[in-house]
Design a protein around this motif. Structure first.
Motif, PDB file in Angstrom:
ATOM      1  N   UNK A 525       0.828  -1.212   0.000  1.00 47.30           N
ATOM      2  CA  UNK A 525       0.000   0.000   0.000  1.00 47.30           C
ATOM      3  C   UNK A 525       0.860   1.260   0.000  1.00 47.30           C
ATOM      4  N   UNK A 526       1.935   1.204   0.774  1.00 44.92           N
ATOM      5  CA  UNK A 526       2.850   2.367   0.783  1.00 44.92           C
ATOM      6  C   UNK A 526       3.469   2.576  -0.587  1.00 44.92           C
ATOM      7  N   UNK A 527       3.855   1.473  -1.220  1.00 46.32           N
ATOM      8  CA  UNK A 527       4.438   1.595  -2.562  1.00 46.32           C
ATOM      9  C   UNK A 527       3.423   2.134  -3.564  1.00 46.32           C
ATOM     10  N   UNK A 528       2.193   1.639  -3.474  1.00 48.06           N
ATOM     11  CA  UNK A 528       1.139   2.123  -4.381  1.00 48.06           C
ATOM     12  C   UNK A 528       0.877   3.610  -4.160  1.00 48.06           C
ATOM     13  N   UNK A 529       0.815   4.001  -2.894  1.00 49.05           N
ATOM     14  CA  UNK A 529       0.585   5.419  -2.596  1.00 49.05           C
ATOM     15  C   UNK A 529       1.712   6.280  -3.156  1.00 49.05           C
ATOM     16  N   UNK A 530       2.937   5.780  -2.966  1.00 48.53           N
ATOM     17  CA  UNK A 530       4.085   6.534  -3.499  1.00 48.53           C
ATOM     18  C   UNK A 530       4.012   6.615  -5.025  1.00 48.53           C
ATOM     19  N   UNK A 531       3.567   5.504  -5.643  1.00 53.64           N
ATOM     20  CA  UNK A 531       3.448   5.509  -7.101  1.00 53.64           C
ATOM     21  C   UNK A 531       2.382   6.493  -7.569  1.00 53.64           C
ATOM     22  N   UNK A 532       1.270   6.505  -6.854  1.00 51.04           N
ATOM     23  CA  UNK A 532       0.220   7.461  -7.203  1.00 51.04           C
ATOM     24  C   UNK A 532       0.705   8.901  -7.060  1.00 51.04           C
ATOM     25  N   UNK A 533       1.421   9.154  -6.002  1.00 55.74           N
ATOM     26  CA  UNK A 533       1.920  10.524  -5.814  1.00 55.74           C
ATOM     27  C   UNK A 533       2.890  10.882  -6.930  1.00 55.74           C
ATOM     28  N   UNK A 534       3.740   9.892  -7.276  1.00 52.48           N
ATOM     29  CA  UNK A 534       4.723  10.166  -8.344  1.00 52.48           C
ATOM     30  C   UNK A 534       4.016  10.448  -9.667  1.00 52.48           C
ATOM     31  N   UNK A 535       3.014   9.656  -9.971  1.00 52.44           N
ATOM     32  CA  UNK A 535       2.280   9.904 -11.213  1.00 52.44           C
ATOM     33  C   UNK A 535       1.606  11.271 -11.203  1.00 52.44           C
ATOM     34  N   UNK A 536       1.083  11.653 -10.081  1.00 49.59           N
ATOM     35  CA  UNK A 536       0.441  12.995  -9.991  1.00 49.59           C
ATOM     36  C   UNK A 536       1.448  14.105 -10.226  1.00 49.59           C
ATOM     37  N   UNK A 537       2.613  13.986  -9.684  1.00 49.21           N
ATOM     38  CA  UNK A 537       3.640  15.018  -9.861  1.00 49.21           C
ATOM     39  C   UNK A 537       4.103  15.077 -11.309  1.00 49.21           C
ATOM     40  N   UNK A 538       4.258  13.884 -11.971  1.00 47.68           N
ATOM     41  CA  UNK A 538       4.643  13.903 -13.381  1.00 47.68           C
ATOM     42  C   UNK A 538       3.599  14.647 -14.240  1.00 47.68           C
ATOM     43  N   UNK A 539       2.341  14.423 -13.930  1.00 41.87           N
ATOM     44  CA  UNK A 539       1.288  15.112 -14.689  1.00 41.87           C
ATOM     45  C   UNK A 539       1.372  16.609 -14.531  1.00 41.87           C
ATOM     46  N   UNK A 540       1.644  17.021 -13.325  1.00 41.39           N
ATOM     47  CA  UNK A 540       1.759  18.466 -13.074  1.00 41.39           C
ATOM     48  C   UNK A 540       2.961  19.017 -13.827  1.00 41.39           C
ATOM     49  N   UNK A 541       4.048  18.279 -13.831  1.00 40.79           N
ATOM     50  CA  UNK A 541       5.262  18.751 -14.514  1.00 40.79           C
ATOM     51  C   UNK A 541       5.013  18.860 -16.010  1.00 40.79           C
ATOM     52  N   UNK A 542       4.344  17.834 -16.603  1.00 42.25           N
ATOM     53  CA  UNK A 542       4.070  17.921 -18.037  1.00 42.25           C
ATOM     54  C   UNK A 542       3.192  19.129 -18.363  1.00 42.25           C
ATOM     55  N   UNK A 543       2.301  19.440 -17.424  1.00 39.31           N
ATOM     56  CA  UNK A 543       1.444  20.614 -17.644  1.00 39.31           C
ATOM     57  C   UNK A 543       2.250  21.906 -17.651  1.00 39.31           C
ATOM     58  N   UNK A 544       3.292  21.932 -16.875  1.00 38.25           N
ATOM     59  CA  UNK A 544       4.140  23.122 -16.795  1.00 38.25           C
ATOM     60  C   UNK A 544       5.173  23.146 -17.900  1.00 38.25           C
ATOM     61  N   UNK A 545       5.309  22.036 -18.646  1.00 36.78           N
ATOM     62  CA  UNK A 545       6.238  21.990 -19.778  1.00 36.78           C
ATOM     63  C   UNK A 545       7.670  21.758 -19.412  1.00 36.78           C
ATOM     64  N   UNK A 546       7.991  21.114 -18.267  1.00 32.61           N
ATOM     65  CA  UNK A 546       9.371  20.826 -17.915  1.00 32.61           C
ATOM     66  C   UNK A 546       9.470  19.433 -17.303  1.00 32.61           C
ATOM     67  N   UNK A 547      10.610  18.817 -17.447  1.00 31.31           N
ATOM     68  CA  UNK A 547      10.749  17.440 -16.939  1.00 31.31           C
ATOM     69  C   UNK A 547      10.703  17.374 -15.410  1.00 31.31           C
ATOM     70  N   UNK A 548      10.311  16.152 -14.967  1.00 30.13           N
ATOM     71  CA  UNK A 548      10.213  15.914 -13.516  1.00 30.13           C
ATOM     72  C   UNK A 548      11.184  14.795 -13.101  1.00 30.13           C
ATOM     73  N   UNK A 549      11.949  15.047 -12.076  1.00 31.69           N
ATOM     74  CA  UNK A 549      12.865  14.027 -11.532  1.00 31.69           C
ATOM     75  C   UNK A 549      12.727  13.965 -10.020  1.00 31.69           C
ATOM     76  N   UNK A 550      12.955  12.743  -9.516  1.00 28.23           N
ATOM     77  CA  UNK A 550      12.957  12.575  -8.050  1.00 28.23           C
ATOM     78  C   UNK A 550      14.306  12.992  -7.502  1.00 28.23           C
ATOM     79  N   UNK A 551      14.297  13.641  -6.365  1.00 31.76           N
ATOM     80  CA  UNK A 551      15.532  14.008  -5.681  1.00 31.76           C
ATOM     81  C   UNK A 551      15.547  13.357  -4.300  1.00 31.76           C
TER      82      UNK A 551
END
Length: 553
Positions: A525-551
């Protein structure tokens, strides 16, 4: 004054310590029946040559029981050693040959494959100096070590160096331990063994020699007769010896028991569990009933004897005493014979197997003797109830009060044979024998009416007098059935407990597996939640027109 030991409580005696400065005075005869195996006999005699007991009070009698080649006396042996020959086969006959030739105050049996420790004879004899009615048994250890030389045995004070490792005499040590040193044993005579036991010669005079008909079990049968003669049995752990090789019982226990039980059962009433038949007769009955035929009329004596024979206790014999040898074989006018009643009794019981006609009572080998006045009749279970009183209380005498008036008391008496035999050994001049019995075993009085003793006129008819016996058998059968049912239920409960334990174990393991699965699900469940959060952030980044990376933080 001779010490008076109560029951088998030999702890009342205080023997001197081995090696202390006590002064021996009794002579001991060591009797060794031997057949072949000269090598082992040489070691036995070498051990006896090393004894701490004074050599002047020690004689050794070796009885060759038909060896080929004949046995001989070795160089290393006690100085007073004789070799006799018994041509008739059998260990009992060989022992009786040695017993007849013995001159000692004490007879010490020893097998020809037993090597005694240096203090073994002294350990025995220190007891015999305290009382004249003792039977002492050594502790044997069974060795399979290589046989040493006789010189090695005679030259050491510690036989353990030659014969250890060795096994203890397990059944004797177990018997002693279970019975608190034989103090609580109902059959202390069981410890009597021919390999290394000693008995007062005075007791042998009362008990008689060994029974040559006993091909096995003769030691037990002899021990039983010694008990009836009044013996006290003592196991002494400081009287030690080594048996060269295993015993016969160790080699073939089942066969030995089968043969000895067949012979012992007929002669030793003390082993009651072997007498399983409900009504057959044995060579030595449990109870000997003594009736004075000359003390009552034909009708009174017959009522008493027939009442005894009709009782539920069948392991008994009736002894009718009277002047049978004085009766004329026939009379021209029998109705005028002044001893007609005795003639009738003789005719009535001559062919009854459980009745013996004797001129006078002699010593009995039965453990109990019941004396009943003619004209008194016990109920069908009266003798059995008396036996229960005597056995349960371990008394020496139970007296049954029948009548009491100005002329005195009329009583029946149930006597324990060993109690009266021992009392006869210690009673002083002018002392009543019953008093000595009371001091060493205890006496007890019961009411005759309560225990079912009636006059001949009042006694119930003999028809169906086995009712109480049948009830007793039925009750015993019911007890056995219920005992088996309890054992069955206990077994079922044990199985249920085992199954419950398995279920509890399975439940614990199941809980552990559930916990593991829960932790794994939580991690997923923790992994799924983290995956969902990651997917949400990628969508936001694509909307802003710049790449997204984890730090990494």
């Amino acid at each position: 004054m001779t010490p008076r030991i109560r029951g088998n409580d030999y702890t009342a005696l205080q023997p001197p310590a081995l090696g202390s400065s006590w002064t021996p005075r009794l002579r001991v005869s060591v009797v060794i029946p031997a057949y072949a195996d000269q090598v082992k006999l040489d070691l036995t005699l070498a051990g006896l040559a090393r004894q701490t007991y004074p050599a002047g009070l020690l004689e050794v009698i070796v009885v060759d029981n038909g060896s080929e080649p004949p046995l001989r006396l070795p160089e290393i042996r006690p100085r007073d050693t004789r070799l006799l020959v018994c041509a008739a086969p059998g260990r009992a006959r060989a022992r009786n040959t040695g017993l007849a030739a013995a001159t000692g105050d004490v007879i010490h049996w020893m097998d020809s494959d037993v090597v005694p420790e240096p203090e073994e004879v002294e350990a025995h004899m220190r007891w015999h100096h305290l009382a004249p009615y003792l039977s002492v048994t050594s502790y044997l250890r069974f060795t399979t070590a290589p046989l040493p030389r006789p010189a090695d045995v005679a030259g050491t004070d510690d036989l353990a160096k030659l014969f250890e490792p060795a096994e203890p005499h397990a059944w004797i040590e177990d018997l002693v331990q279970r019975s608190d040193g034989l103090l609580r044993s109902p059959r202390p005579f069981s410890i009597h063994i021919g390999g290394a036991s000693s008995v007062s010669a005075r007791l042998f005079e009362r008990a008689g020699p060994m029974d040559p008909e006993m091909i096995l079990g003769q030691d037990t049968e002899m021990g039983y007769r010694l008990a009836q003669a009044g013996a006290v049995f003592i196991p002494d752990p400081q009287a030690r010896a080594y048996h060269l090789g295993p015993s016969m019982r160790m080699r073939d226990s089942a066969s030995i028991s089968r043969v000895s039980h067949a012979l012992v059962t007929d002669r030793v009433p003390g082993y009651r569990w072997l007498r399983t038949h409900p009504s057959r007769q044995w060579k030595v009955p449990q109870v000997e009933v003594l009736v004075d035929a000359a003390a009552g009329s034909y009708d009174d004596v017959r009522a008493t004897v027939d009442g005894v024979l009709a009782g539920t206790v069948t392991d008994l014999a009736v002894v009718l005493t009277g002047p049978w040898d004085e009766l004329a074989p026939e009379q021209r006018a029998p109705l005028k014979d002044p001893r007609l009643d005795l003639v009738l009794l003789r005719a009535h019981y001559t062919h009854e197997g459980r009745v013996r006609l004797v001129t006078a009572a002699s010593d009995t080998q039965s453990p109990y003797r019941l004396r009943i006045p003619p004209g008194w009749v016990p109920e069908e279970d009266g003798i059995g109830r008396l036996l229960d009183v005597l056995r349960g209380r371990e008394r020496g005498l139970v007296s049954v009060l029948l009548t009491e008036d100005a002329e005195g008391v009329t009583a029946a008496r149930l006597e324990r044979t060993e109690a009266f035999s021992r009392a006869a050994l210690v009673v002083e001049e002018g002392e009543d024998l019953d008093d000595a019995v009371d001091e060493m075993f205890g006496t007890y009085w019961v009411d005759g009416e309560t225990f079912g003793f009636h006059t001949a006129a009042e006694a119930p008819a003999y028809v169906n007098r086995r009712t109480a016996y049948r009830k007793q058998v039925q009750a015993q059968a019911e007890v056995e059935r219920l005992t088996k049912e309890v054992e069955r239920l206990r077994g079922q409960v044990t199985r249920w407990r085992d199954e419950a334990a398995q279920w509890r174990k399975s439940a614990v393991e199941f809980r552990r597996e559930i916990g593991t699965l829960r932790r794994q699900v939580s991690a997923l469940r923790g992994q799924v939640s983290a995956l969902h959060r990651a997917r949400g952030l990628r969508g936001i980044a694509r909307g802003l027109g710049r790449p997204f990376t984890f730090k990494k933080t």
